[in-house]
Each structure stands twice: as structure tokens, then as C-alpha cells.
Scaffold this motif. Structure first.
Motif, PDB file in Angstrom:
ATOM      1  N   GLY A  82     -52.468  61.996  53.676  1.00 30.02           N
ATOM      2  CA  GLY A  82     -53.215  62.867  53.325  1.00 30.02           C
ATOM      3  C   GLY A  82     -53.527  64.540  52.976  1.00 30.02           C
ATOM      4  N   ASP A  83     -53.934  65.536  53.002  1.00 23.13           N
ATOM      5  CA  ASP A  83     -53.815  66.909  53.300  1.00 23.13           C
ATOM      6  C   ASP A  83     -52.743  67.329  53.858  1.00 23.13           C
ATOM      7  N   THR A  84     -52.771  66.538  55.478  1.00 21.58           N
ATOM      8  CA  THR A  84     -51.857  67.204  56.450  1.00 21.58           C
ATOM      9  C   THR A  84     -51.331  66.032  57.164  1.00 21.58           C
ATOM     10  N   ALA A 183     -62.040  62.247  64.571  1.00 26.78           N
ATOM     11  CA  ALA A 183     -63.378  62.017  64.489  1.00 26.78           C
ATOM     12  C   ALA A 183     -63.747  63.331  64.951  1.00 26.78           C
ATOM     13  N   ALA A 184     -63.144  64.151  65.626  1.00 26.90           N
ATOM     14  CA  ALA A 184     -63.282  65.587  66.724  1.00 26.90           C
ATOM     15  C   ALA A 184     -63.388  66.983  65.654  1.00 26.90           C
ATOM     16  N   GLY A 185     -62.361  65.931  64.456  1.00 34.75           N
ATOM     17  CA  GLY A 185     -62.265  67.241  63.437  1.00 34.75           C
ATOM     18  C   GLY A 185     -60.914  67.838  63.698  1.00 34.75           C
ATOM     19  N   LEU A 186     -59.930  67.750  63.837  1.00 37.53           N
ATOM     20  CA  LEU A 186     -59.200  67.556  64.348  1.00 37.53           C
ATOM     21  C   LEU A 186     -58.062  68.046  63.528  1.00 37.53           C
ATOM     22  N   SER A 187     -57.541  68.530  62.387  1.00 45.64           N
ATOM     23  CA  SER A 187     -56.383  67.913  61.472  1.00 45.64           C
ATOM     24  C   SER A 187     -55.021  68.874  61.228  1.00 45.64           C
TER      25      SER A 187
END
Length: 397
Positions: A82-84, A183-187
Motif C-alpha cells: 500500500g501507500d505506507t 479503522a481509526a484512520g491511522l497509517s
């Protein structure tokens, strides 16, 4: 307990230099990823292994797998990252979920020296503790500094550890932590131990291995090569040459050595017409005895119309890496009356080095006129000739 390994190989490795991503570069004649995979595929305690790759690297990945000693049923189909890094690990975990492992080891592809004893300790720590990371004692004094570089504190180094991979977890614990973070938007977690801590798990540290280095900078590759010196691998040196020419046409610039150079003419070409990069590409392909630039990028194929020639040179360098080889030196000579090379020489050398993953002192660039003779002397076109020196593993007859 059933154990799976997840190898993270989706990064670009920009700190190691441009060109082929570091996990696919040759190390002692073998791609880094091949060495890393061998450590896990040959370990009797690992049931399944999955590799997370960048979508653009499939051919490099397949070439690295092809160099493994023998096919392994334990190696699952690769997964796109993915992106990270965190996104990439989660993608790998989701792919492993169908195999229902009890434990999972997450390891960086750029750590090719993970030995069986370290993997044993990781498996044991995960089974006993649920979440554990390998760590080595810190030998330097560490300072915590503020925004003005002032020292705020000096931690007791006896309480500090430099953390490595493979990091080891009970599989449901780590998968749940990754899903919750997504789900918490942490990446932005760059370490699975830190993500597990965020999710509320107690993470323990087991003994790492000082030899389990991560290849990050060019000097790391040099030290790793020195470490492997004396192994049975024997190299042969090959020299290839290349030549390219383009006629001038309407335009206000030419591309040379990966740099856009202002000029009162353009060139007639299917791609961007960079004669220096084209000649260098052909030189490498010649050293590989693998056709020429037209073989790999046919002018009849519309996808290459106007293409940036750095893609061609990077492709040729990648072919060397897939063969377990090393590019030692690139040398090009520009033949034209104008434009002048001098004002742009160093920028071109730097760009060629970036594309090829070489040091600046491994790239030579020169220019000459033809004393007003021929098509270049009449300013009807521009040409370049090049030479490439590479080393390839010697193959027994």
C-alpha cells in the motif's frame, strides 16, 4: 504452533540511491530479497511465507524467486503493498488470514542476514509472550534534544535497545491491531511493535543479533559485500558498447543525460530522443548479450512514444540485477557541435548515477566535435557513444 513469515519488500529504498530498489540489488551476486527469502523458506519452523511487493516490481520479484535454490510450496503468491509500510503489512496479514497461522514473523526484506538462531528466538518469544521484537544493546550515549538542539536529557543506555526485525506476534493479535488502526484512520506506524503498543498489547524485547543489519545506505552495501568476501561466488567482467543518433528537427530543447537542455532545435525521435541514455542502455544490453534498445522497447509500440529515456536505462540496470550482477562503470561521449556539454555535465552525471544506482565516480561523461565533418559537423543531428562495464556471476558449463 503454526508459524507464517511476512516479508516486507514494497519500499523504494531511496536512501540507498536511485535505480533498482535495494531489495533487488545484487549482494555477493545474489539479489538481497533472494537471500532474505532463503533464510525463512529453509527454516523448518516456518509453514508459510508471503512477500509484499510494489506493483511495479513484479518482474524483479519473479527474477529474485527464480534464483532460490529450489521451488518451495511454503512460498505463497506475492501481495501488492500500500501507500505506507503499515498498509503493506496489513495487506500481507489479510493474505495470510486464510491460512490461519497461530504466529507471524514480520521481517524487512532489506535484512538479508537473519540467521536460524534469531528466527528460533522470534518464534519462541511470540509463542510465550504474544508480542515481541528483537533488540540489541545501545553502545553509544544517547541524547534527547529540543528544537534548538539543546540537550533535554540523557537516558540510561542500559535501558535502551535498538530494535530489529523479525518482529513476532500471535497472528490474531497483530491482525486485529492493524485493522483497528486502519479503522481509526491511522497509517503512519513504521514499526509493528509500536502499533501493537498503541493497540494495548505489552510488547517484550528478546535478544537480537548485531549481524542482522539493515541495508539502508550505499555504505551498508559496501560493508555487506566485504562481509561476504571469500564466498565461493566468482564473477566475470563484461564490456558492452552502445551508439545512438538522432536528427535535429523543430523544437526548443533536447534531452541529454536525463536533463532537459535548452537549444534552438529539437530532435526527431519516437521517445524523448536522449542519445546519451540510449547509448548507455545499449551498452549495458550489449554487456548482457541481451539484444538492443529496440528489442526491449520497439519503436513500433505506441506506448513508448515520447517516453522518458530514464525508464530504458533503469530497465537495463534492472536486468543486470536480475542476473545477480553489478554495474561497475558507465562512460559516454557526446558528439555534436551544439549544445555544449560543459554547463550541464555534472547535472547529467548526477542524474545518470541516480537512475543507475551508482556512485558519481562510477559515471563518466565527455563531449567532442567532429571538426565540422559529417552530419554532426554540419549540425544536422546529434550522436553519442557509450561503454558499460559490468560483472556477472560465473556460470559453470
Amino acid at each position: 504452533m503454526s508459524v507464517a513469515a511476512l516479508i516486507v519488500a514494497a519500499g523504494r529504498g531511496s536512501r540507498a540511491g536511485e535505480g533498482v530498489p535495494k531489495q533487488y540489488r545484487g549482494l555477493g551476486g545474489i539479489p538481497v530479497l533472494s537471500r532474505t527469502l532463503s533464510a525463512f523458506l529453509t527454516h523448518p519452523g516456518i509453514g508459510h511465507t508471503v512477500v509484499v511487493i510494489h506493483p511495479d516490481d513484479r518482474s524483479l520479484y519473479e527474477a529474485a524467486v527464480a534464483l532460490l535454490p529450489a521451488p518451495s510450496s511454503a512460498l505463497l503468491p506475492c501481495v501488492h503493498g500500500g501507500d505506507t509500510r503499515q498498509d503493506s503489512v496489513r495487506n500481507g496479514l489479510e493474505a495470510l488470514a486464510g491460512h490461519d497461522p497461530e504466529l507471524v514473523l514480520v521481517h524487512d526484506a532489506a535484512r538479508p542476514f537473519a540467521g536460524p538462531e534469531l528466527i528460533d528466538r522470534a518464534v519462541a518469544a511470540a509463542g510465550r509472550l504474544g508480542a515481541a521484537v528483537p533488540g540489541t544493546p545501545v553502545t553509544d550515549t544517547i541524547k534527547v534534544i529540543g528544537s534548538r538542539s539543546e540537550v533535554l536529557s540523557t537516558p540510561d543506555r542500559a535501558t535502551l535497545r535498538a530494535v530489529q526485525t523479525p518482529q513476532a506476534f500471535r497472528f490474531p493479535l497483530l491482525l486485529d491491531a492493524h485493522r483497528r488502526a486502519a479503522a481509526a484512520g491511522l497509517s503512519a506506524f513504521t514499526d509493528d511493535g509500536a502499533l501493537a503498543e498503541w493497540a494495548g498489547s505489552t510488547v517484550h524485547v528478546f535478544d537480537g543479533d548485531t549481524g542482522n543489519i539493515k541495508l539502508t545506505h550505499p555504505v551498508d552495501f559496501q560493508e555487506a559485500e566485504q562481509r561476504l568476501k571469500g564466498d565461493a561466488m566468482t564473477y566475470i567482467t563484461r564490456l558492452g558498447t552502445g551508439f545512438d543518433v538522432h536528427a535535429f528537427g523543430d523544437g526548443d530543447h533536447v534531452w541529454l543525460g536525463g536533463i532537459k537542455v535548452p537549444h534552438d532545435r529539437g530532435v526527431l525521435a519516437h521517445s524523448d530522443g536522449d542519445v546519451i541514455l540510449h547509448a548507455l542502455t545499449d551498452a549495458i544490453l550489449g554487456a548482457l548479450a541481451d539484444g538492443d534498445i529496440g528489442t526491449h522497447f520497439p519503436p513500433s509500440d505506441p506506448q513508448w512514444r515520447g517516453a522518458s529515456s530514464d525508464r530504458f536505462l533503469a530497465h537495463a540496470v534492472g536486468l543486470v540485477a536480475r542476473r545477480g550482477g553489478i554495474v561497475d562503470h558507465l562512460d559516454a561521449t557526446l558528439l555534436c557541435e551544439k549544445p555544449r556539454l560543459g554547463p550541464h555535465r555534472e547535472a547529467m552525471r548526477q542524474r545518470i548515477a541516480e537512475i543507475s544506482g551508482l556512485r558519481l565516480d562510477q559515471v563518466s561523461l565527455k563531449a567532442t566535435t567532429t571538426e565540422k565533418l559529417g552530419f554532426t559537423g554540419r549540425s544536422e543531428g546529434i550522436a553519442a557513444q557509450a561503454a558499460a562495464t559490468i560483472r556477472l556471476p560465473e556460470v559453470s558449463a
